[in-house]
Scaffold this motif. Structure first.
Motif, short mmCIF file in Angstrom:
data_model
loop_
_atom_site.label_atom_id
_atom_site.label_comp_id
_atom_site.label_asym_id
_atom_site.label_seq_id
_atom_site.Cartn_x
_atom_site.Cartn_y
_atom_site.Cartn_z
N MET A 1 0.86 -1.27 0.15
CA MET A 1 0.06 -0.03 -0.09
C MET A 1 0.67 1.25 0.09
O MET A 1 1.60 1.45 0.72
CB MET A 1 -0.85 -0.04 1.25
CG MET A 1 -2.09 1.04 1.19
SD MET A 1 -2.82 1.19 2.78
CE MET A 1 -1.70 2.42 3.68
N THR A 2 0.63 2.02 -1.03
CA THR A 2 1.57 3.35 -0.90
C THR A 2 0.48 4.50 -0.34
O THR A 2 -0.66 4.44 -0.27
CB THR A 2 1.79 3.91 -2.26
OG1 THR A 2 0.52 4.06 -3.24
CG2 THR A 2 2.73 2.92 -2.89
N GLY A 3 1.49 5.43 0.51
CA GLY A 3 0.71 6.50 1.12
C GLY A 3 -0.08 7.60 0.33
O GLY A 3 0.09 7.38 -0.79
N ARG A 4 -0.60 8.36 1.03
CA ARG A 4 -1.29 9.58 0.30
C ARG A 4 -0.26 10.49 -0.18
O ARG A 4 0.83 10.89 0.68
CB ARG A 4 -2.06 10.32 1.45
CG ARG A 4 -2.77 11.73 1.04
CD ARG A 4 -3.46 12.06 2.14
NE ARG A 4 -4.08 13.29 1.98
CZ ARG A 4 -4.94 14.03 2.66
NH1 ARG A 4 -5.62 13.26 3.58
NH2 ARG A 4 -5.34 15.22 2.29
N PRO A 5 -0.24 10.78 -1.55
CA PRO A 5 0.91 11.84 -2.19
C PRO A 5 0.61 13.16 -1.64
O PRO A 5 -0.29 13.68 -1.64
CB PRO A 5 0.77 11.63 -3.46
CG PRO A 5 -0.71 11.09 -3.79
CD PRO A 5 -1.11 10.32 -2.63
N LEU A 24 8.10 11.74 7.23
CA LEU A 24 9.18 10.76 6.58
C LEU A 24 8.76 9.62 7.35
O LEU A 24 8.98 8.39 7.00
CB LEU A 24 10.49 11.34 6.35
CG LEU A 24 10.82 12.38 5.48
CD1 LEU A 24 12.22 12.79 5.60
CD2 LEU A 24 10.35 12.15 4.08
N ALA A 25 8.45 9.68 8.47
CA ALA A 25 8.29 8.44 9.39
C ALA A 25 6.84 8.00 9.27
O ALA A 25 6.73 7.03 10.01
CB ALA A 25 8.47 8.90 10.86
N SER A 26 6.11 8.45 8.54
CA SER A 26 4.94 8.26 8.54
C SER A 26 4.42 7.47 7.25
O SER A 26 4.29 8.17 6.08
CB SER A 26 3.76 9.03 8.58
OG SER A 26 4.09 9.61 10.09
N PRO A 27 4.09 5.96 7.29
CA PRO A 27 3.78 5.37 6.12
C PRO A 27 2.34 5.70 5.28
O PRO A 27 2.29 5.39 4.31
CB PRO A 27 3.87 3.84 6.70
CG PRO A 27 3.48 3.80 7.87
CD PRO A 27 4.29 5.29 8.50
N GLU A 28 1.59 6.44 5.97
CA GLU A 28 0.25 6.60 5.54
C GLU A 28 0.43 7.78 4.42
O GLU A 28 -0.46 8.30 3.69
CB GLU A 28 -0.48 7.58 6.65
CG GLU A 28 -0.92 6.67 7.66
CD GLU A 28 0.25 6.58 8.89
OE1 GLU A 28 1.34 7.05 8.72
OE2 GLU A 28 -0.48 6.44 10.07
N LEU A 29 1.77 8.46 4.34
CA LEU A 29 2.22 9.48 3.51
C LEU A 29 3.18 9.04 2.71
O LEU A 29 4.26 8.41 2.86
CB LEU A 29 2.49 10.84 4.17
CG LEU A 29 1.27 11.39 5.07
CD1 LEU A 29 1.84 12.67 6.01
CD2 LEU A 29 0.27 11.73 4.64
N GLU A 30 3.17 9.55 1.36
CA GLU A 30 4.30 9.38 0.41
C GLU A 30 4.74 10.73 -0.04
O GLU A 30 3.99 11.71 -0.81
CB GLU A 30 3.65 8.67 -0.90
CG GLU A 30 4.88 8.54 -2.03
CD GLU A 30 4.30 8.00 -3.36
OE1 GLU A 30 5.26 7.73 -4.14
OE2 GLU A 30 3.05 7.93 -3.49
#
Ligand code: BDR
Ligand code: CA
Length: 311
Positions: A1-5, A24-30
């Motif tokens: 799953m990629t994060g929200r761009p 940068l530490a949060s996989p919810e965000l790309e």
């Protein structure tokens, strides 16, 4: 799953740097890129500080672009009096080795947004809105790629922190802010009214220090940075402004506000950069912004400290 761009537009600054680390530490965000702008310190330093921060996070592959080196119509006003001469005083970190991207930040924004799905990219703005105002003026079609803009800026019941009327990010480039607030894009503004609730307390610093080298650097930054507000305003601790933007994307339930009409003062020398928030709807003008007024500070710091500990 990629994060929200997302693209982070920023003028680091210690609180900007902590916001970048949180993203940068949060996989919810790309994080598609970081665009630097002149603000807290001049552009060469904000670009450098963005790269220092990426390297501290162990993420030298993140693309950092330098953008506008002065406001759209005014001379640059900087805030070394808060952030120190480097903008990142408080921790001794190495010079960055990663390359600064060659493209201008506004060109990167224009090209990325033009190539994106309509309404797909979130802009997180942590500094003066010069890059974004310039983008919307020069490349109006780029707006189609924007999902929303979430910004740290402004102050209304709480007043300003540069003048009685104006908060720093809007004060520095009110014309750019005026373009953004007139754009019709979905906007969320996190003003001083909310960020002055997110106070850095001694317990937060000691918890950060127990989180390894990154937490140690963050604690050093914040200890330096908070002295200004504590001394000037007699606050219990310094307000941690910019990470609120990233935390809002991660856990919007920590924040409350309402949709309002907001306009920017660009003419009056007395109130330059004031965010005129029609909180009570007295003008009946249509809402153009979600204005945040409260943050659950304890939960916000729990989130931040936990994420910094992952780096
Ligand atoms: C804002 O101004 C800067 O000093 C901080 O980085 C933050 O973005 C607060 O007024
Ligand atoms: Ca900032």
């Amino acid at each position: 799953m990629t994060g929200r761009p997302v693209i982070v537009d920023t003028d680091p600054g210690q609180d900007d740097a902590v916001a970048i680390l949180l993203a940068l530490a949060s996989p919810e965000l790309e994080v598609l890129g970081i665009t630097a702008v002149a603000g807290n310190v001049p552009l060469d330093l904000t670009s450098r500080n963005a790269m220092v921060t990426c390297e501290l996070a162990g993420r030298p592959e993140v693309k950092v672009f330098a953008g506008c080196d002065r406001p759209m119509q005014r001379d640059l006003f900087t805030a070394e009096y808060v952030h120190g001469a480097t903008g990142l005083d408080g921790a001794d970190l190495p010079d960055p080795r990663m390359p600064l991207q060659e493209a201008h930040a506004v060109d990167f924004l224009a090209e990325t947004l033009a190539g994106a799905q309509p309404g797909s990219i979130t802009l997180c703005t942590l500094g003066p809105l010069t890059n974004i105002g310039t983008l919307l003026e020069r490349h109006p079609g780029a707006a189609a790629g924007i999902r929303e803009i979430v910004m740290m800026g402004g102050g209304f019941f709480e007043g300003g922190n540069v003048t009685p009327a104006a908060e720093f990010n809007i004060y520095v480039d009110p014309e750019a802010a005026d373009i953004v607030f007139g754009s019709g894009l979905p906007l969320t503004m996190i003003p001083l009214d909310a960020t002055h609730q997110a106070l850095i307390l001694p317990d937060h610093l000691s918890r950060l220090r127990r989180r390894g080298a990154v937490g140690e650097a963050v604690a050093g930054w914040l200890e330096f940075y908070e002295r200004w507000d504590v001394d000037k305003y007699g606050m219990e601790g310094g307000p941690l402004h910019d990470p609120c933007v990233i935390a809002y994307l991660l856990q919007p339930g920590l924040f409350t506000g309402k949709d309002c009409n907001v306009r920017i003062e660009t003419v009056s020398p007395l109130t330059r950069g004031m965010t005129v928030v029609d909180w009570w709807g007295v003008t009946r003008a249509p809402a153009n912004c979600t204005v945040i007024r409260r943050v659950m500070a304890g939960e916000f710091f729990d989130l931040l400290i936990e994420r910094i500990g992952r780096l």
